[in-house]
Structures are given as C-alpha cells and as structure tokens.
Design an enzyme around this catalytic site. Structure first.
Site, PDB file in Angstrom:
ATOM      1  N   CYS A 198       4.950 -12.648   0.716  1.00 49.65           N
ATOM      2  CA  CYS A 198       4.070 -12.510   0.810  1.00 49.65           C
ATOM      3  C   CYS A 198       2.739 -13.396  -0.184  1.00 49.65           C
ATOM      4  CB  CYS A 198       3.848 -11.332   0.557  1.00 49.65           C
ATOM      5  SG  CYS A 198       4.496 -10.538  -1.391  1.00 49.65           S
ATOM      6  N   HIS A 249       3.204  -7.025  -4.099  1.00 46.14           N
ATOM      7  CA  HIS A 249       3.299  -7.386  -2.596  1.00 46.14           C
ATOM      8  C   HIS A 249       1.550  -7.537  -2.477  1.00 46.14           C
ATOM      9  CE1 HIS A 249       4.521  -7.866   1.554  1.00 46.14           C
ATOM     10  NE2 HIS A 249       3.912  -6.892   2.299  1.00 46.14           N
ATOM     11  N   HIS A 260       2.171  -9.707   7.401  1.00 46.23           N
ATOM     12  CA  HIS A 260       2.313 -10.250   6.670  1.00 46.23           C
ATOM     13  C   HIS A 260       3.764 -10.492   6.682  1.00 46.23           C
ATOM     14  CE1 HIS A 260       4.521  -5.397   5.084  1.00 46.23           C
ATOM     15  NE2 HIS A 260       4.173  -5.439   6.361  1.00 46.23           N
TER      16      HIS A 260
END
Length: 287
Positions: A198, A249, A260
C-alpha cells in the site's frame, strides 16, 4: 559508510542475510529475476514474506553501506525516508546488487510506465528492463531518446515516451500513474512493477513526480499535510488505523472510492471503501 548504487533493476531489501527462503533464490541471485520470483509465489508463500522483506531498491538508487558480511551489505536507502533511521530505510541486500554511483547526478528523469527497456544504443540492444519509478540522471537527448548515466560508469538510452515530463503532476496524474497497476498482486515490501504494497504504491507514484515521500504508511501520515477526512479530494490520501494503534494502511482517494494495494492475497484495486475498512479510516492527507 560508503555511498554506492543499486546496479540491478530491482533489489529486494531483507531484514537479515538469513531471511530469504529457498523459494526466494531468484530474488537474491546476482542477476535477480524479480518477475519470475513474484510469479512463483502463491498467497501462502507471499504471506511468509512478512518479517522477511522490507522494501525494494530500483536501478541506480543511491545506497549507504554500513557493513558487509558473507556476501551481504547492511544498507540504508536515503531516497526512502523512515522513522527507523534518520539516514533512510535500513535493511540488507546482496552485495552483488550494488555498484558505483552513476557519474552524473543532475537533470533526473523517471520511468513512468510499468517497465521500460534500457538500450545500449537508441532503439536497439536492450540490456536491462527497468521498473516504474526508476530515476536516472539524463546526459543528452537525441531523436526521441534520452541518454542516462548508469552505475559503474556506464550509460544507456531510454525512449522519451516512457519518461515522466509533466513536472510535479496533478491529482489526475497520480491516479493515472497508479492505475497502471490495477490487478497487480500485492507484494509485502514491494516498490516495483512486479509487486507493490500500500505505501509502496504511494511512494513510487510520488517518486515519479519528483516528491520524496516516506516509505511506510505511518511515516507518510506523520509527515504529510493532514486534512479533515470530509475535505479529501481525488488524488489525496486516506490513512487507516485501529484505535490507539499506528497507521497500517494507505490509499489514494479516487472518484470510485480508493485506489490502493489492499493486502496479501488481493490485487491492486480502485473500488468503493468497504464498511469494515471505513471503520478504521483515521485521517487524510494532501500531497
């Protein structure tokens, strides 16, 4: 310490020299085949990278070597800011992946497509396949090609149409660059066209645009300009954290929801934010 550069297209950075498994042999070979390594791993094998891999170096990326042991170098990567070390992201790489810095260090150009051939001469004789976000110093331009300085005193040529030439870029540019990797399998520690995590997606897109962004999501959240979640616009960043825990994240805000690299076992996606994910949406940031 000495300053050197990665001389292979992609060098994976490990937690220790004994971290790689037998299945990781293609990634640590003197001439690594990261594409074959990524293709060979199923989800369970990829999950086994947690606690083993940290990040990746791209061709010609500068590296500080702290120590050497049994064919391995303890390094920090200055282009990858980290709260772990003021000098850059720390870890270990095979010493065979490192060489002398390129002779030039000005007029940088960045690879803006997933992969691009590096030619010995314009249009013929490719001797390397470079990953997205590889940054090289340009030496001259001729007939739709750019000559770049390479490690160990060499040079090569890249087609101009694979290079970023749009300055700092816009929100649309960030989403367009990141969207080239839709469907790519998540790779823990990945910062290359063969796999991204990510924060690796955010880091590499920004590197193409000339922005030096921290490597990890929690450092990105701590360093970038935070904004209210309801003020976030496409091209901004969403950060996610459990209550009382560090950010774990990050993704680009998009018209669809979020672009993402989700997690191991999934692929890079541009989809609405799920209710489970929204429950951990902690903050947003503007680039």
């Amino acid at each position: 310490m000495k300053l050197v550069a990665a001389k292979v297209p992609v060098s994976t950075v490990w937690t220790a020299p004994d971290a790689p498994r037998d299945v990781d042999a293609p990634a640590i070979a003197a001439q690594p085949d990261v594409a074959a390594w990524a293709t060979s791993m199923d989800t369970e094998t990829r999950l086994g990278l947690h606690g083993r891999t940290l990040t990746q170096l791209l061709y010609a990326e500068p590296v500080l070597v702290r120590s050497e042991r049994d064919g391995w170098s303890e390094i920090v990567a200055p282009w990858q800011p980290s709260s772990q070390d003021a000098l850059g992201y720390p870890g270990w790489v095979p010493s065979s992946h490192l060489g002398e810095l390129p002779g030039a260090a000005t007029a940088p150009v960045a690879v803006a497509v997933p992969t691009a051939p590096l030619f010995a001469e314009p249009g013929a004789g490719a001797f390397a396949e470079l990953s997205f976000a590889t940054v090289l110093a340009s030496v001259e331009h001729a007939d739709g090609y750019t000559r770049v300085a390479t490690p160990d005193g060499g040079s090569g040529w890249l087609a101009d149409d694979v290079l970023w030439s749009g300055g700092a870029g816009t929100a649309d540019d960030r989403l367009r660059l990141g969207s080239q990797f839709l469907g790519l399998e998540y790779l823990w520690g990945g910062t290359s066209a063969y796999g991204l995590d990510c924060s690796g997606l955010v880091h590499t897109v920004n590197r193409v645009l000339g922005l030096r962004t921290p490597r990890d999501a929690h450092d990105q959240a701590d360093t970038l300009e935070n904004i209210a979640i309801d003020e976030a616009q496409p091209g901004d960043l969403y950060f996610f954290a459990h209550p009382g825990k560090p950010v774990h994240h990050v993704g680009f805000v998009s018209p669809a929801g979020m672009l993402h690299a989700s997690e191991t076992g999934k692929r890079l996606e541009n989809e609405p934010i799920t209710e489970d994910r929204r429950a951990t949406l902690a903050t947003a940031a503007r680039l």
